[in-house]
Design an enzyme around this catalytic site. Structure first.
Site, short mmCIF file in Angstrom:
data_model
loop_
_atom_site.label_atom_id
_atom_site.label_comp_id
_atom_site.label_asym_id
_atom_site.label_seq_id
_atom_site.Cartn_x
_atom_site.Cartn_y
_atom_site.Cartn_z
N GLY A 198 0.95 -1.13 -0.03
CA GLY A 198 0.02 0.09 -0.07
C GLY A 198 0.90 1.14 -0.05
O GLY A 198 2.11 1.02 0.24
N SER A 214 -27.01 -9.61 -23.28
CA SER A 214 -26.53 -8.82 -24.44
C SER A 214 -25.73 -9.64 -25.54
O SER A 214 -25.34 -9.26 -26.56
CB SER A 214 -25.45 -8.04 -23.77
OG SER A 214 -24.21 -8.43 -23.15
N GLY A 215 -25.53 -10.93 -25.34
CA GLY A 215 -24.45 -11.82 -26.21
C GLY A 215 -23.14 -11.86 -25.41
O GLY A 215 -22.33 -12.55 -25.78
N HIS A 222 7.11 -7.97 -4.00
CA HIS A 222 5.77 -8.35 -4.41
C HIS A 222 5.76 -9.79 -5.00
O HIS A 222 6.17 -9.62 -6.17
CB HIS A 222 5.21 -7.23 -5.19
CG HIS A 222 5.03 -6.25 -4.67
ND1 HIS A 222 3.62 -5.87 -4.25
CD2 HIS A 222 5.64 -5.02 -4.34
CE1 HIS A 222 3.79 -4.55 -3.45
NE2 HIS A 222 4.96 -3.90 -3.58
N CYS A 255 5.21 -6.24 1.48
CA CYS A 255 5.74 -4.95 1.28
C CYS A 255 5.10 -4.03 2.50
O CYS A 255 5.42 -4.22 3.76
CB CYS A 255 5.15 -4.32 -0.01
SG CYS A 255 6.13 -2.70 -0.46
N GLU A 258 3.36 -11.27 -5.99
CA GLU A 258 1.95 -11.29 -7.03
C GLU A 258 2.24 -10.87 -8.10
O GLU A 258 1.40 -11.19 -9.40
CB GLU A 258 0.90 -10.50 -6.27
CG GLU A 258 1.10 -9.30 -6.07
CD GLU A 258 1.98 -8.91 -4.94
OE1 GLU A 258 2.80 -9.44 -4.47
OE2 GLU A 258 1.85 -7.50 -4.72
N SER A 268 -24.21 -13.98 -20.41
CA SER A 268 -24.51 -15.33 -20.86
C SER A 268 -24.34 -16.29 -19.90
O SER A 268 -25.12 -17.28 -19.66
CB SER A 268 -23.80 -15.70 -22.18
OG SER A 268 -23.99 -14.63 -23.20
#
Ligand code: XMP
Length: 520
Positions: free
Chosen positions: A59, A230-231, A176, A86, A178, A236
């Site tokens: 952060g 909406s497709g 980090h 971190c 991630e 869907s």
């Protein structure tokens, strides 16, 4: 999000890092369910989710600063394994009796960490004495470790790059894990959830599907649900899942605003009505929309007109069906993660996005949002689990206001026809070249500009078509796609030869920012 906690959940306490979502992604990729909760409500999140392990994110704050965020004490009282990343590492150190210093230690980007001691965090990935690339991004650093901690990894600028209190199962890393720039980071996170926290990793889409179906049945009871289709992949998948849960209690409504792509409405109707036998109302409201848009040039007015009419038409159709108790929406997890705001200031509106917000209150309906725990790729995996064909699953995103955003200036039926044909050819070329899946979104735009050309010895005076293709991860930022010139030449030739009304094609090489993906 859920009322019944998942059996094995990792709680991620968000301190406002730009990459907190990636922690959740990596944990889920390891087959363990995870949720992100802002630090301000982390205690309540802890009670609700009953996690089996906790990760503290990075952060922008600074731990030595008065009033800077902290993890709730319950995290450390619970006896659960904790991983601090971190800022999370620094607050963890401070909260457990160590110290953190500000300034003079800024470090951003690639660094090489030496593995100093064996640890279950590194098991099967890194061995003592080896050096490995990690990604650093910090301004402060821990200067004194809390009791019980020892150094397991160090780098020239971060002597305490990785530390652990193995007895309490506390791990703290300055880097980090991630992000992809820590190439082995995902494996370290997997070690944390499996080897250290002992979680099984049985959070699969098949398991999720059964759980989601049970939750929908419980929420809806014998109520009626309507779903706007909406497709696109989100609505869907939501519709298929709900249909599997409650069958004909679900009715889908496809509002055709006349701004869909070539044959799109027909494909959606065919798929849902014929293939899946799901009750579907197809409303051709194109005249209503196109008449209202006539002569309108302003992008925001166009968006607002479409949004308002969409709700009107949808509401009228829902009323014809005798109303409904629930409205289903394909809301995804990134839309519902509460963001950590340090400034609390309002952000500017770049574009008014189109959705059916406001309708549930107007019609006294509750929301069913079965995808609100999932990331986009997880929705795709769920779609596969439900048997949705690949052609729907891999579809590029398409905005609610449709082709109106791709017809800068006034929208007319003629222009839409021209645009539809050009767009279909462009996408056909992209598919044929095997590039569809490498591109986040590709489409044609019909410019309100005519230029002079020459075809077959005759003069032409026709529209310019711009082609757009971008790569992106989440649509928030994007790069233009670097096509081969031969590809662009081929697409341009076909468009100009096959579409009456276009005599020039250009390629948009703008990234986002400074551009946006759509032109309006
Ligand atoms: P922009 O143009 O803002 O678009 O860079 C980012 C992504 O969002 C899509 N988009 C929308 N999607 N309703 C939607 O459902 C909207 O009103 C809307 N506007 C933009 C856009 O296609 C891109 O994928």
């Amino acid at each position: 999000m859920t009322d019944t906690p998942h059996p094995d959940t990792v709680l991620i306490v968000d301190f406002g890092s730009q990459v907190t979502q990636l922690i959740a992604r990596r944990v889920r990729e390891a087959g363990v369910y995870s949720e992100i909760v802002p630090f301000q409500s982390a205690e309540e999140g802890f009670e609700r989710l009953k996690p089996k392990a906790v990760i503290l994110s990075g952060g922008p704050g600074s731990v030595p600063e008065e009033g800077s965020p902290r993890a709730p004490e319950i995290v450390f009282q619970s006896g659960l394994p904790v991983l601090g990343i971190c800022y999370g590492q620094q607050t963890m150190a401070a909260q457990l009796g160590g110290s953190v210093e500000s300034g003079h230690h800024r470090e951003f980007g690639r660094a090489f960490m030496t593995v100093d001691a064996p640890s279950p965090l590194f098991e099967g990935v890194w061995s003592v004495g080896e050096q490995h690339q990690v990604w650093m991004s910090h301004g402060d650093r821990v200067t004194q470790l809390p009791d019980g901690f020892e150094v397991i990894g160090s780098s020239p600028n971060a002597p305490l790059a990785a530390t652990a209190d193995e007895a309490r199962r506390y791990y703290a890393v300055q880097f980090h894990p991630e992000v992809v720039h820590t190439p082995d980071g995902a494996k370290l996170l997997s070690n944390f959830v499996h080897k250290i926290a002992g979680l099984k990793g049985d959070w699969t889409m098949a398991a999720y599907k059964d759980q989601a179906i049970a939750a929908i049945r419980e929420q809806v009871g014998d109520g009626k649900v309507i779903c706007g289709l909406s497709g696109g992949v989100d609505s869907s998948v939501a519709a298929l899942l709900i249909h599997e849960a409650i069958g004909d209690q679900l009715t889908c409504i496809l509002v055709d605003h006349g701004l869909m792509r070539l044959n799109e409405a027909a494909q959606v109707v065919d798929m849902f009505r014929e293939h899946y036998n799901i009750p579907l109302v197809h409303v051709d409201a194109s005249d209503t929309f196109l008449d209202a848009l006539e002569g309108e040039n302003d992008p925001e007015t166009k968006r607002k007109t479409i949004g308002r009419l969409f709700i009107d038409v949808f509401e009228a159709e829902a009323t014809k069906l005798g109303g409904a108790d629930f409205l289903a929406q394909g809301t995804l997890y990134p839309d519902v993660i509460e963001s950590v705001s340090f400034t609390g200031g309002p952000s500017v509106t770049i574009k008014s996005h189109h959705n059916v917000g406001g309708l549930p209150e107007r019609m006294n309906m509750k929301l069913v949002e079965p995808l609100r725990e999932l990331f986009k790729d997880e929705v795709r995996a769920l779609g596969r689990e439900l048997g949705l064909p690949e052609q729907f699953i891999g579809r590029h995103p398409f905005p609610g206001p449709g082709l109106a955003l791709r017809c800068p200036g006034g929208v007319t039926r003629d222009k839409l026809d021209i645009l539809r044909q050009a767009d279909a050819i462009y996408l056909d070329e992209i598919r044929k070249a095997g590039l569809y899946d490498a591109i986040w979104q590709a489409f044609a735009v019909l410019l309100p500009v005519q230029t002079v050309g020459v075809m077959g010895d005759g003069r032409t005076y026709e529209f310019v078509c711009a082609l757009r293709a971008v790569t992106s991860v989440d649509g928030m930022t994007a790069d233009f796609y670097h096509f081969d010139m031969a590809f662009l030449g081929q697409a341009a030739t076909r468009i100009i030869n096959e579409v009456r009304g276009i005599n020039r094609v250009v390629y948009d090489v703008t990234s986002k920012p400074p551009g946006t993906i759509e032109w309006e």
